[in-house]
Design an enzyme around this catalytic site. Structure first.
Site, PDB file in Angstrom:
ATOM      1  N   ASP A  29      48.167  39.504  82.826  1.00  7.31           N
ATOM      2  CA  ASP A  29      48.721  38.165  82.566  1.00  7.31           C
ATOM      3  C   ASP A  29      49.791  38.191  81.468  1.00  7.31           C
ATOM      4  O   ASP A  29      49.721  39.012  80.556  1.00  7.31           O
ATOM      5  CB  ASP A  29      47.560  37.236  82.160  1.00  7.31           C
ATOM      6  N   GLY A  30      50.746  37.286  81.568  1.00  3.31           N
ATOM      7  CA  GLY A  30      51.716  37.092  80.494  1.00  3.31           C
ATOM      8  C   GLY A  30      53.110  37.618  80.800  1.00  3.31           C
ATOM      9  O   GLY A  30      53.967  37.633  79.909  1.00  3.31           O
ATOM     10  N   ASN A  31      53.363  38.018  82.036  1.00  2.00           N
ATOM     11  CA  ASN A  31      54.700  38.532  82.378  1.00  2.00           C
ATOM     12  C   ASN A  31      55.778  37.466  82.155  1.00  2.00           C
ATOM     13  O   ASN A  31      56.847  37.745  81.623  1.00  2.00           O
ATOM     14  CB  ASN A  31      54.761  38.963  83.847  1.00  2.00           C
ATOM     15  N   GLY A  32      55.484  36.251  82.606  1.00  2.00           N
ATOM     16  CA  GLY A  32      56.455  35.157  82.497  1.00  2.00           C
ATOM     17  C   GLY A  32      56.753  34.827  81.042  1.00  2.00           C
ATOM     18  O   GLY A  32      57.921  34.665  80.648  1.00  2.00           O
ATOM     19  N   HIS A  74      57.980  40.533  85.390  1.00  2.00           N
ATOM     20  CA  HIS A  74      57.231  41.227  86.443  1.00  2.00           C
ATOM     21  C   HIS A  74      57.744  42.662  86.604  1.00  2.00           C
ATOM     22  O   HIS A  74      56.969  43.589  86.820  1.00  2.00           O
ATOM     23  CB  HIS A  74      57.350  40.477  87.775  1.00  2.00           C
ATOM     24  N   ASN A 120      48.986  32.255  93.739  1.00  2.00           N
ATOM     25  CA  ASN A 120      50.361  32.558  93.332  1.00  2.00           C
ATOM     26  C   ASN A 120      51.414  32.097  94.348  1.00  2.00           C
ATOM     27  O   ASN A 120      52.601  31.999  94.017  1.00  2.00           O
ATOM     28  CB  ASN A 120      50.545  34.066  93.051  1.00  2.00           C
ATOM     29  N   ARG A 135      39.968  33.209  80.986  1.00  2.00           N
ATOM     30  CA  ARG A 135      39.646  32.576  82.278  1.00  2.00           C
ATOM     31  C   ARG A 135      39.398  33.659  83.317  1.00  2.00           C
ATOM     32  O   ARG A 135      40.014  34.716  83.272  1.00  2.00           O
ATOM     33  CB  ARG A 135      40.853  31.770  82.775  1.00  2.00           C
ATOM     34  N   SER A 140      39.971  33.052  86.637  1.00  2.00           N
ATOM     35  CA  SER A 140      41.049  32.868  87.616  1.00  2.00           C
ATOM     36  C   SER A 140      40.716  33.410  89.003  1.00  2.00           C
ATOM     37  O   SER A 140      41.565  34.044  89.649  1.00  2.00           O
ATOM     38  CB  SER A 140      42.352  33.500  87.109  1.00  2.00           C
TER      39      SER A 140
END
Ligand code: FPP
Length: 238
Positions: A15-18, A32, A63, A191, A193
């Site tokens: 998580d956290g690429n964006g 990404h 997604n 989370r 997810s």
């Protein structure tokens, strides 16, 4: 390092690429792209540590709700990785498997995945399980469908009467893959997810504050060290 208890199976929510990209005023897709490099480094690090299964959450069923541009980029990134990483997979003896649904994926991507899983099926060093178009709830529903498929009502009843968690395991996408001992999630989010809902019942969780593209081999070793300290009781006593 010497005394680390090495998990047999590590699963990761990358998580956290964006946000990584946003912090640098770059488009999300650049996060990404960098995340893909991290995936390769972490795969090698797991292999060196002696981890036997590594599951990476590459694309969730949810997604698809993202902008078309981002979805298309992620699909292309995966397609490209399959081609460009084949030599690496051979050299490092990595077996690739996927979990998740092929529904909605392009024929080309499906063909490439099939080819890669076939070409790497005898590799023994580490199993890289790519969770692609994966959602834990849907996986459980699909398993129930598989369990009932082609059976008469009497046979279904018999199967259900004899059902145990161990038997149910065999109907999941992850049939034959041990449950994850350690689940890592990056970017500080706590989370599930919809990731490996059934399989992570007794997994140890480690949440790293770092965004996935910044996650390093050392961070992986730190997570394994934290796991090593945990006392897994599976609901029993020490
Ligand atoms: C979550 O970050 C990341 C994804 C949805 C994609 C992960 C995919 C890769 C790293 C591609 C390569 C993978 C393989 C196995 C070749 P996010 O976009 O939700 O980040 P944000 O929460 O900061 O927006």
């Amino acid at each position: 390092m010497k005394d680390l208890k090495i998990p047999q199976h590590i699963a990761i929510v990358m998580d956290g690429n964006g946000r990584w990209a946003g912090k640098r005023h770059l488009p999300r897709i650049m996060g990404h792209r960098k995340g893909k490099e991290t995936a390769r480094q972490v795969t090698s690090a797991c292999s060196e540590l002696g981890v036997k299964f590594l599951t990476l959450f590459a694309f969730s069923r949810e997604n698809w709700k993202r902008p078309k541009l981002e979805v298309n980029f992620l699909m292309k990134l995966l397609e490209h990785a399959i081609d460009s990483e084949l030599e690496y997979l051979k050299r490092e003896e990595i077996r690739v498997m996927t979990i998740g649904s092929s529904e909605g994926l392009s024929e080309r991507l499906i063909r490439k995945i099939r080819r890669t899983t076939e070409l790497t099926k005898d590799h023994k060093r580490i199993n890289l399980v790519v969770a692609l178009n994966y959602g834990g709830r849907q996986e459980i529903i699909n398993s129930i469908r598989r369990l009932a498929s082609g059976k008469s009502p009497e046979d279904i009843q018999q199967t259900i009467d004899a059902l145990t968690p161990e038997v149910f395991d065999g109907y999941l996408d992850t049939a034959g893959i041990p449950d994850p001992d350690l689940v890592i999630r990056t970017s500080g989010e706590m989370r599930l997810s919809n990731f490996l809902l059934w399989q992570s019942s007794y997994s140890e969780w480690v949440v790293s504050p770092k965004f996935w593209p910044d996650f390093t081999r050392e961070d992986l070793i730190d997570a394994v060290a934290e796991y090593s300290e945990r006392n897994r009781r599976y609901g029993g006593l020490r």
